[in-house]
Design an enzyme around this catalytic site. Structure first.
Site, PDB file in Angstrom:
ATOM      1  N   CYS A 192      40.733  13.411  16.353  1.00  0.00           N
ATOM      2  CA  CYS A 192      40.890  14.283  15.177  1.00  0.00           C
ATOM      3  C   CYS A 192      42.341  14.293  14.701  1.00  0.00           C
ATOM      4  O   CYS A 192      43.250  13.837  15.399  1.00  0.00           O
ATOM      5  CB  CYS A 192      40.456  15.706  15.516  1.00  0.00           C
ATOM      6  SG  CYS A 192      38.671  15.889  15.748  1.00  0.00           S
TER       7      CYS A 192
ATOM      8  N   ASN B 195      45.117  16.790  14.077  1.00  0.00           N
ATOM      9  CA  ASN B 195      45.576  18.153  14.308  1.00  0.00           C
ATOM     10  C   ASN B 195      46.677  18.514  13.312  1.00  0.00           C
ATOM     11  O   ASN B 195      47.600  17.715  13.077  1.00  0.00           O
ATOM     12  CB  ASN B 195      46.147  18.311  15.719  1.00  0.00           C
ATOM     13  CG  ASN B 195      45.140  18.041  16.827  1.00  0.00           C
ATOM     14  OD1 ASN B 195      45.529  17.935  17.982  1.00  0.00           O
ATOM     15  ND2 ASN B 195      43.866  17.930  16.499  1.00  0.00           N
TER      16      ASN B 195
ATOM     17  N   TYR C  58      35.976  18.962  26.744  1.00  0.00           N
ATOM     18  CA  TYR C  58      36.331  20.259  26.162  1.00  0.00           C
ATOM     19  C   TYR C  58      35.118  20.859  25.453  1.00  0.00           C
ATOM     20  O   TYR C  58      34.194  20.165  25.037  1.00  0.00           O
ATOM     21  CB  TYR C  58      37.481  20.121  25.161  1.00  0.00           C
ATOM     22  CG  TYR C  58      37.200  19.148  24.030  1.00  0.00           C
ATOM     23  CD1 TYR C  58      36.559  19.556  22.864  1.00  0.00           C
ATOM     24  CD2 TYR C  58      37.567  17.807  24.140  1.00  0.00           C
ATOM     25  CE1 TYR C  58      36.276  18.666  21.836  1.00  0.00           C
ATOM     26  CE2 TYR C  58      37.294  16.904  23.117  1.00  0.00           C
ATOM     27  CZ  TYR C  58      36.644  17.335  21.974  1.00  0.00           C
ATOM     28  OH  TYR C  58      36.350  16.449  20.967  1.00  0.00           O
TER      29      TYR C  58
ATOM     30  N   HIS D 185      41.924  19.536  11.399  1.00  0.00           N
ATOM     31  CA  HIS D 185      41.723  20.929  11.808  1.00  0.00           C
ATOM     32  C   HIS D 185      42.977  21.547  12.413  1.00  0.00           C
ATOM     33  O   HIS D 185      43.913  20.871  12.839  1.00  0.00           O
ATOM     34  CB  HIS D 185      40.561  21.029  12.800  1.00  0.00           C
ATOM     35  CG  HIS D 185      40.810  20.381  14.138  1.00  0.00           C
ATOM     36  ND1 HIS D 185      41.556  20.972  15.133  1.00  0.00           N
ATOM     37  CD2 HIS D 185      40.373  19.198  14.646  1.00  0.00           C
ATOM     38  CE1 HIS D 185      41.585  20.183  16.191  1.00  0.00           C
ATOM     39  NE2 HIS D 185      40.873  19.095  15.923  1.00  0.00           N
TER      40      HIS D 185
ATOM     41  N   GLY E  21       0.782  -1.221   0.000  1.00  0.00           N
ATOM     42  CA  GLY E  21       0.000   0.000   0.000  1.00  0.00           C
ATOM     43  C   GLY E  21       0.814   1.271   0.000  1.00  0.00           C
ATOM     44  O   GLY E  21       0.262   2.370   0.097  1.00  0.00           O
TER      45      GLY E  21
ATOM     46  N   GLY F 174      32.257  13.133  14.249  1.00  0.00           N
ATOM     47  CA  GLY F 174      33.041  14.275  14.718  1.00  0.00           C
ATOM     48  C   GLY F 174      34.533  14.230  14.531  1.00  0.00           C
ATOM     49  O   GLY F 174      35.267  14.938  15.237  1.00  0.00           O
TER      50      GLY F 174
END
Length: 396
Positions: free
Chosen positions: A343, A345, A307, A325, A215, A321
């Site tokens: 991350c 760096n 942080y 950077h 449907g 995340g």
């Protein structure tokens, strides 16, 4: 009357009686045939919402055609120049009951034909959003990197095989690719290897009028084309603590980095990993600056390792995340020691350059780190072996 006189009056030739003097026998004349009107689709069943109403006539010409829905609205259409056909200029659509009437003129005079058409009335309509891996919808003529992954996100659960049959990807030059279903709402498409620069990718989702479950029907058709730009590939090697950046195969920059410090910790009852997972990431988006808050992945801001800070020139490469950077405070560690939460760096100068260099879909390969391999939910589409990827198709 003698035999001779009878033969002269009637004539006999090869056993066939010839009556009269050269006139046709009444039985040889064909009576005029009435015009025949035909409706398409054929009456008698639910009509497909994708169908286009049509009328044709043989042995005559059409005088008028009306195709009226339950509200009194006439379906727009046009006659052919010879007036032997009529075609609607839009599909029948969902949940209508049409009354079709055609008038034609033929050798026997005027004839009229009518019929009715009910169309499918869905229980639900489902739509699809055509996106890149960053979850932004594709826009016509957008440019992406060679690691571009196409995402089809349905707004509710559907029959995967039925939906995949409606999804078509065409590449110029031709490339073999495959869909991979994460669940019954999300499918990703990619080829075996990175796209060639300059490739044109056109995706069509022809869902309108198609049943995608019990449907459940597709709400609309869509089509969009994007282009692949230059081959930007960054290779981050934890053995050397360097990121080598290649532009169409040429090394254009080497950037020292500090990646995830490694290890795990249970904080607030949740197991957190501080590795930069190995695998093939792609650039999702860029922000300058971005607010990074450890609480978003379960590490309280006020905890020992927590942080919340503003970071410049941040290039996001995972949905949970992970960024490449700027971090001036860790320049001392970049190139020799891993100290981040996951991350990558890099120095302010390298981060500004990388930020300006990349586009969504560019590749970041992370090698020789610890922890679990990058998962597809984190943006790890290219980390899945091709054979496994193809098995993720609903048609495999």
């Amino acid at each position: 009357m003698g035999v001779r006189r009878r033969e002269l009056l009637l004539g006999i030739a090869g056993g066939v009686v010839l009556a009269g003097c050269g006139r046709d026998h009444p039985q040889a004349r064909k009576p005029p045939a009435p015009a025949v009107i035909r409706f398409d689709p054929a009456p008698g069943a639910l009509a497909s919402p994708r169908a286009t109403g049509a009328v044709t006539v043989t042995g005559g010409t059409l005088t008028t055609v009306e195709w009226i829905d339950e509200t009194g609205r006439a379906l727009p259409g046009s006659l052919t120049p010879d007036r032997r056909g009529w075609t609607a200029t839009e599909p029948l659509g969902y949940g209508h009951t049409y009354t079709a009437k055609a008038v034609a003129h033929g050798e026997t005079g005027e004839i009229i034909a009518t019929t009715t058409y009910p169309t499918v009335a869905p229980d639900q309509l489902v739509d699809v959003s055509l996106r890149s891996a960053n979850q932004n919808e594709l826009a016509e003529n957008d440019t992406y990197g060679v690691g571009f992954v196409l995402v089809a996100h349905f707004d509710q659960a559907i029959d995967k095989a039925a939906a995949e049959n409606c999804l078509r990807v065409v590449t110029e030059p031709a490339t073999t690719g495959s869909w991979f279903w994460l669940d019954d709402r999300n499918a990703h498409w990619r080829p075996e290897h990175y796209h060639a620069p300059g490739t044109r990718i056109t995706v069509s989702a022809n869902l309108f009028g198609i049943e995608l479950g019990d449907g459940v029907y597709g709400a609309r058709d869509q089509r969009v084309s994007v282009t692949i730009g230059a081959a930007h590939v960054a290779i981050a090697d934890d053995d050397t603590k360097q990121i080598q950046v290649f532009d169409n195969g040429n090394l254009v920059r080497t950037m020292p980095t500090s990646m995830g410090r490694g290890g795990t910790a249970v904080i607030g009852g949740r197991l957190l990993s501080f590795w930069t997972r190995p695998g093939v990431y792609t650039v999702l988006d860029r922000k300058d600056p971005v607010i990074m808050d450890s609480a978003t992945y379960g590490l309280p801001t006020n905890s020992r390792m927590g942080y919340r800070t503003s970071i410049n020139h941040a290039v996001r490469i995972s949905h949970d995340g992970i960024y490449v950077h700027e971090l001036a405070e860790s320049v001392w560690a970049q190139g020799n020691t891993d100290i981040s939460h996951g991350c990558l760096n890099i120095s302010p100068a390298d981060a500004a350059w990388f930020y300006d260099f990349v586009v969504s879909g560019d590749v970041v390969e992370v090698r020789n780190t610890g922890g679990d391999p990058l998962d597809i939910w984190q943006n790890g589409d290219w980390s899945i072996p091709w054979a496994d990827w193809r098995h993720g198709s609903a048609r495999s």
